[in-house]
Design an enzyme around this catalytic site. Structure first.
Site, PDB file in Angstrom:
ATOM      1  N   LYS A 162       0.830  -1.206   0.000  1.00 57.30           N
ATOM      2  CA  LYS A 162       0.000   0.000   0.000  1.00 57.30           C
ATOM      3  C   LYS A 162       0.862   1.252   0.000  1.00 57.30           C
ATOM      4  O   LYS A 162       0.553   2.226  -0.680  1.00 57.30           O
ATOM      5  CB  LYS A 162      -0.972  -0.009   1.178  1.00 57.30           C
ATOM      6  CG  LYS A 162      -2.120  -0.963   0.910  1.00 57.30           C
ATOM      7  CD  LYS A 162      -3.165  -0.962   1.992  1.00 57.30           C
ATOM      8  CE  LYS A 162      -4.269  -1.938   1.618  1.00 57.30           C
ATOM      9  NZ  LYS A 162      -4.986  -2.444   2.780  1.00 57.30           N
ATOM     10  N   LYS A 188      -9.978  -4.205  -5.992  1.00 54.95           N
ATOM     11  CA  LYS A 188     -10.527  -2.875  -6.235  1.00 54.95           C
ATOM     12  C   LYS A 188      -9.412  -1.906  -6.639  1.00 54.95           C
ATOM     13  O   LYS A 188      -9.580  -1.099  -7.534  1.00 54.95           O
ATOM     14  CB  LYS A 188     -11.179  -2.438  -4.923  1.00 54.95           C
ATOM     15  CG  LYS A 188     -11.930  -1.184  -4.939  1.00 54.95           C
ATOM     16  CD  LYS A 188     -12.437  -0.876  -3.543  1.00 54.95           C
ATOM     17  CE  LYS A 188     -11.499  -1.214  -2.448  1.00 54.95           C
ATOM     18  NZ  LYS A 188     -10.578  -0.501  -1.791  1.00 54.95           N
ATOM     19  N   LYS A 216      -4.409 -10.348  -9.669  1.00 54.05           N
ATOM     20  CA  LYS A 216      -5.386 -10.636  -8.618  1.00 54.05           C
ATOM     21  C   LYS A 216      -6.568  -9.663  -8.712  1.00 54.05           C
ATOM     22  O   LYS A 216      -6.353  -8.467  -8.920  1.00 54.05           O
ATOM     23  CB  LYS A 216      -4.712 -10.473  -7.247  1.00 54.05           C
ATOM     24  CG  LYS A 216      -5.623 -10.804  -6.087  1.00 54.05           C
ATOM     25  CD  LYS A 216      -5.020 -10.400  -4.754  1.00 54.05           C
ATOM     26  CE  LYS A 216      -5.669  -9.137  -4.237  1.00 54.05           C
ATOM     27  NZ  LYS A 216      -5.459  -8.821  -2.838  1.00 54.05           N
TER      28      LYS A 216
HETATM   29  P1  TYM Z   1     -10.902  -7.600   2.294  1.00 54.63           P
HETATM   30  O1  TYM Z   1     -12.055  -6.741   2.686  1.00 54.63           O
HETATM   31  O2  TYM Z   1      -9.847  -7.008   1.432  1.00 54.63           O
HETATM   32  O3  TYM Z   1     -11.423  -8.892   1.537  1.00 54.63           O
HETATM   33  C1  TYM Z   1     -12.441  -9.726   2.079  1.00 54.63           C
HETATM   34  C2  TYM Z   1     -12.102 -11.178   1.786  1.00 54.63           C
HETATM   35  O4  TYM Z   1     -12.050 -11.408   0.370  1.00 54.63           O
HETATM   36  C3  TYM Z   1     -10.828 -12.070   0.040  1.00 54.63           C
HETATM   37  N1  TYM Z   1     -10.400 -11.665  -1.325  1.00 54.63           N
HETATM   38  C4  TYM Z   1     -10.002 -12.523  -2.266  1.00 54.63           C
HETATM   39  N2  TYM Z   1      -9.875 -13.862  -2.269  1.00 54.63           N
HETATM   40  C5  TYM Z   1      -9.416 -14.455  -3.408  1.00 54.63           C
HETATM   41  N3  TYM Z   1      -9.117 -13.757  -4.549  1.00 54.63           N
HETATM   42  C6  TYM Z   1      -9.235 -12.407  -4.602  1.00 54.63           C
HETATM   43  N4  TYM Z   1      -8.947 -11.742  -5.723  1.00 54.63           N
HETATM   44  C7  TYM Z   1      -9.689 -11.719  -3.416  1.00 54.63           C
HETATM   45  N5  TYM Z   1      -9.909 -10.419  -3.106  1.00 54.63           N
HETATM   46  C8  TYM Z   1     -10.328 -10.400  -1.818  1.00 54.63           C
HETATM   47  C9  TYM Z   1      -9.833 -11.602   1.106  1.00 54.63           C
HETATM   48  O5  TYM Z   1      -8.752 -12.493   1.232  1.00 54.63           O
HETATM   49  C10 TYM Z   1     -10.724 -11.568   2.340  1.00 54.63           C
HETATM   50  O6  TYM Z   1     -10.812 -12.849   2.936  1.00 54.63           O
HETATM   51  N6  TYM Z   1      -8.007  -7.568   6.388  1.00 54.63           N
HETATM   52  C11 TYM Z   1      -9.222  -8.162   5.805  1.00 54.63           C
HETATM   53  C12 TYM Z   1     -10.454  -7.887   6.619  1.00 54.63           C
HETATM   54  C13 TYM Z   1     -10.368  -8.340   8.036  1.00 54.63           C
HETATM   55  C14 TYM Z   1     -10.349  -9.687   8.509  1.00 54.63           C
HETATM   56  C15 TYM Z   1     -10.268  -9.592   9.916  1.00 54.63           C
HETATM   57  C16 TYM Z   1     -10.404 -10.923   7.864  1.00 54.63           C
HETATM   58  C17 TYM Z   1     -10.298  -7.525   9.122  1.00 54.63           C
HETATM   59  N7  TYM Z   1     -10.244  -8.266  10.241  1.00 54.63           N
HETATM   60  C18 TYM Z   1     -10.238 -10.751  10.716  1.00 54.63           C
HETATM   61  C19 TYM Z   1     -10.357 -12.086   8.664  1.00 54.63           C
HETATM   62  C20 TYM Z   1     -10.285 -11.985  10.061  1.00 54.63           C
HETATM   63  C21 TYM Z   1      -9.408  -7.553   4.421  1.00 54.63           C
HETATM   64  O7  TYM Z   1      -8.943  -6.480   4.147  1.00 54.63           O
HETATM   65  O8  TYM Z   1     -10.243  -8.262   3.601  1.00 54.63           O
END
Ligand code: TYM
Length: 325
Positions: free
Chosen positions: A111, A194, A191
């Site tokens: 980031k 967004k 990948k």
């Molecule tokens: P976030 O909001 O970016 O994404 C939510 C979930 O979607 C999965 N994901 C993907 N999986 C496969 N291929 C892709 N292209 C793809 N894009 C997104 C992410 O791996 C995620 O599981 N830090 C986390 C949010 C969070 C969290 C937590 C997750 C906060 N606290 C505690 C688990 C446990 C995040 O930014 O996910």
């Protein structure tokens, strides 16, 4: 019963990478686990700065999850910020977390490399995530590959705490990552994310979605030539959405030659509406009924908070700051 837990940031619209990589597993696990899922709005503060946008995004995420099959009767759905105990635990964990561990986190480095300001929130993001997981005694955490390192960090932090305070305060969680969908590719083969502008939104405008799929990047292999399904990003998306028999048949036709990318894309667009049509209708109904969501959040937060209090008190006791004067 085992606890499954996961969070999703309200930082944009839900896309099929979120669905195949994570949300589908949330839904499967709600049948066999005591499932807790939340909208990670504290985390999203590191990128979303407009309050109206934050509110709208939280609604989008919660309504989307329910429309896709997350059941408020089977799973506990809540907003991260409705359980403020998690911020206190973040502090308690940060005193046992070495700076070097945070400095090694890829998500932070990526980031900053993309030009984001290196705020303390962004830097300490994995500690808040560890608190999210540990505060509910979570056993299994369904996520995509991009969160794997954060799960390792969570286990490290929990282990350090337990060791330092000679206690069993925290349960060590396991990541639940399905290899086939660990990294869902986007329209350009990178990948789906967004921040790359390469997503297929689940609840986006129908015409735009079709157009996006048809404009997907491809190479210039002529129709009649054999193609490799294992390296083709069009096939990768097709594979996610198609039923098994159709997947095998298409892989065979790829290898033989005679398949045009245009036809495959047309089929992907059809499959998108076949797979997500019902969810899109349910989401539209929920959009017209925000009160229903508020009630679900309130009930979810009540349950989640009770558990959070219990674990936070365990941590405070172990550290000697919960003792009566
Ligand atoms: P976030 O909001 O970016 O994404 C939510 C979930 O979607 C999965 N994901 C993907 N999986 C496969 N291929 C892709 N292209 C793809 N894009 C997104 C992410 O791996 C995620 O599981 N830090 C986390 C949010 C969070 C969290 C937590 C997750 C906060 N606290 C505690 C688990 C446990 C995040 O930014 O996910």
């Amino acid at each position: 019963m085992r606890r499954s837990l996961s969070g999703i940031q309200p930082s944009g619209k839900l896309h099929i990478g979120n669905y195949y990589g994570a949300i589908r597993q949330y839904i499967a696990l709600q049948e066999e686990c005591d499932a807790f899922y939340f909208i990670a709005d504290y985390h999203a503060l590191t990128t979303v700065t407009d309050p109206e946008e934050m509110e709208a995004n939280c609604h989008e995420a919660a309504a989307g999850l329910i429309a896709l099959g997350l059941s408020p009767e089977r799973a506990t759905l809540f907003r991260q910020s409705d359980v403020p105990e998690v911020t206190e635990l973040t502090w308690l964990l940060s005193v046992v977390t070495p700076v070097g561990l945070m400095e090694r986190c890829h998500a932070y480095k990526d980031k900053v490399a993309q030009g984001m300001v290196a705020s303390m929130g962004l830097f300490g993001y994995p500690i808040l995530m560890a608190a999210d997981i540990l505060i509910y005694d979570s056993n299994v955490v369904p996520v995509g590959q991009d969160q794997k390192q954060h799960l390792e960090v969570t286990r490290d932090i929990a282990g350090s705490f337990n060791h330092q305070y000679d206690s069993e305060v925290f349960v060590l969680p396991d990541a639940h990552i399905l290899p086939d969908v660990a990294v869902v590719p986007g329209l350009d083969g990178r990948k789906m994310s967004k921040s790359y502008g390469n997503v297929i939104e689940i609840f986006g405008d129908a015409k735009q979605t079709e157009k996006k799929i048809k404009r997907m990047k491809t190479d210039s292999t002529p129709v009649e030539e054999p193609k490799d399904p294992d390296t083709c990003n069009v096939f990768a998306l097709f594979r996610l959405m198609a039923p098994e028999g159709e997947r095998e048949e298409m892989a065979r036709r790829y290898r033989e030659g005679g398949v045009g990318y245009g036809d495959v894309k047309k089929r992907i667009a059809e499959l998108f509406f076949e797979n997500f049509g019902e969810a899109r209708e349910r989401k539209a109904e929920l959009d017209n009924n925000p009160d229903e969501l508020r009630e679900i959040y309130a009930e979810g937060a009540r349950k989640a908070r009770a558990k959070a209090r219990e674990v936070l008190d365990r941590a405070r006791d172990a550290m000697g700051i919960n003792r009566p004067l």
